[in-house]
Design an enzyme around this catalytic site. Structure first.
Site, PDB file in Angstrom:
ATOM      1  CG  ASP A  52      -0.348  -0.044   2.522  1.00  0.00           C
ATOM      2  OD1 ASP A  52       0.889  -0.152   2.604  1.00  0.00           O
ATOM      3  OD2 ASP A  52      -1.087   0.034   3.534  1.00  0.00           O
ATOM      4  CB  SER A  53       4.572   1.723  -0.300  1.00  0.00           C
ATOM      5  OG  SER A  53       4.737   0.609  -1.153  1.00  0.00           O
ATOM      6  CG  ASP A  91       0.575  -4.264   1.912  1.00  0.00           C
ATOM      7  OD1 ASP A  91       1.016  -5.323   2.386  1.00  0.00           O
ATOM      8  OD2 ASP A  91       1.216  -3.194   1.912  1.00  0.00           O
ATOM      9  CE  LYS A 120       3.462  -6.077   3.636  1.00  0.00           C
ATOM     10  NZ  LYS A 120       3.057  -4.836   4.354  1.00  0.00           N
ATOM     11  CD  GLU A 122       1.044  -1.436   7.991  1.00  0.00           C
ATOM     12  OE1 GLU A 122       0.852  -0.641   8.933  1.00  0.00           O
ATOM     13  OE2 GLU A 122       1.405  -1.077   6.854  1.00  0.00           O
ATOM     14  CD  GLU A 187       8.237  -0.288   7.056  1.00  0.00           C
ATOM     15  OE1 GLU A 187       7.212  -0.978   6.832  1.00  0.00           O
ATOM     16  OE2 GLU A 187       8.421   0.836   6.562  1.00  0.00           O
TER      17      GLU A 187
END
Ligand code: KIV
Length: 269
Positions: A52-53, A91, A120, A122, A187
Site C-alpha cells: 500500500d506504499s 497488502d 499482508k 500490519e 520494518e
C-alpha cells in the site's frame, strides 16, 4: 502458464519456507504495475509485494492511509498479469481488517480478483490472522514500523530500540507465527532484534531496514531505482548508480540480496 505442463513454476509459500531452511536469502521488491512486474520477474526476484506504499509513490499521497481495497485489487491484478515465477503478496489497506468478517471479505477479494497468493496485514492481530488462515487464506504479518499506524506512532521511526519494546515485538512475532502466519515483514527495527526474531521463527522473515540477518529483504521499488518523490530512507540504496538500466539495477539488487552483500551495516539500525 497453462493448467498442466506449465513452462515456469510459480513459487509457493512452501518454496519460501524451503528457502529459509536452506539458508537461501529471499529477494523481494514492491511492484504496482504490469511492466515493472515483468522486469522484476525476469530478473529472478522471488517475491513481488503489491504494497500500500503505492499510495505514496504512485498516487502522491502523504501516507498510505487513503489507499482503498479497490486500489489494491486494481494494482494486484496489473502485477499478476505479467509475473510468471515470483510469489505474489498483496497488502490489506488501512482499516480493512479490523473485524474478522470484514478482513475475510477484503482478503477474499484480493485472492479472488487480484490473484494474490498471500495477503499482508500490519500489527499484532493473531486472532484475525488465525481466522483468515482457517478460511484458507495465507497471511504475511508486518511488525516494527507500521506505516498504517503513523498517526499513533507519531512519525516514521525505528521501533524496538528499548528492551521492553523489543520483547513485545518478539512476542508479537511468535504469536503471529502460532496463529498461522506464513511469513513476516519486519520494518525498521534494530538489526540485533531482527536477527533474534529471524532465528526464533520457522517462517521466513523479510526485512526492510532490519539488518542483514533476516531471511529475505524487501525495498520499495521506486526508492531503490532512485525515482522516489521524497528523500530515500537510510535503509534503502540507489541500485541505479552504475547500472546500465532498470533491469540491470534490479538484477544487481537480486544478486546483492542473494549474496548477503545488501543490506550493509550502513543500511541498518
Ligand atoms: O507497503 C509496502 O510497500 C510495504 C513495505 C514497506 C514492506 O509494506
Amino acid at each position: 502458464m497453462t493448467l498442466y505442463g506449465e513452462t515456469t513454476k510459480m513459487l509457493t509459500v512452501s518454496d519460501l519456507a524451503a528457502m529459509k531452511r536452506a539458508g537461501e536469502k529471499i529477494s523481494c521488491l514492491t511492484a504496482y504495475d504490469a511492466s515493472f512486474a515483468a522486469v522484476l520477474d525476469n530478473a529472478g526476484i522471488d517475491v513481488l509485494l503489491v504494497g500500500d506504499s503505492l499510495g505514496m509513490v504512485v498516487q502522491g499521497e502523504a501516507s498510505t492511509l487513503p489507499v482503498t481495497i479497490d486500489d489494491m485489487v486494481y494494482h494486484g491484478r496489473c502485477v499478476a498479469k505479467t509475473r510468471r515465477r515470483a510469489f505474489l503478496i498483496v497488502d490489506l489497506p488501512f482499516a480493512s481488517y479490523a473485524l474478522p468478517e470484514q478482513a475475510l471479505n477484503n482478503a477474499a477479494r484480493l485472492m479472488r480478483e487480484s490473484g494474490a497468493q498471500m495477503v499482508k496485514l500490519e500489527g499484532a492481530k493473531p486472532a484475525i490472522v488465525a481466522f483468515l488462515v482457517e478460511q484458507g487464506i495465507p497471511v504475511c504479518g508486518h511488525l516494527g514500523l507500521l506505516p498504517q499506524s503513523v498517526n499513533r506512532l507519531g512519525g516514521y521511526r525505528v521501533q524496538g530500540r528499548d528492551a521492553d519494546q523489543a520483547e513485545r515485538i518478539l512476542a508479537d512475532a511468535e504469536a503471529l507465527e502460532q496463529a498461522g502466519a506464513g511469513a513476516l515483514v519486519l520494518e525498521c527495527v534494530p538489526a540485533e532484534l531482527a536477527e533474534r526474531i529471524s532465528r526464533r521463527l520457522a517462517i521466513p522473515v523479510i526485512g526492510i531496514g532490519a539488518g542483514a540477518a533476516c531471511d529475505g529483504q524487501v525495498l520499495v521499488l521506486y526508492d531503490m531505482l532512485d525515482i522516489g518523490a521524497g528523500k530515500r530512507p537510510r535503509f534503502s540504496k540507489n541500485f541505479m548508480a552504475g547500472a546500465a538500466g532498470i533491469a540491470d539495477a534490479v538484477g544487481r539488487y537480486h544478486a546483492a540480496v542473494k549474496s548477503g552483500e545488501f543490506p550493509g551495516s550502513e543500511h541498518a539500525y
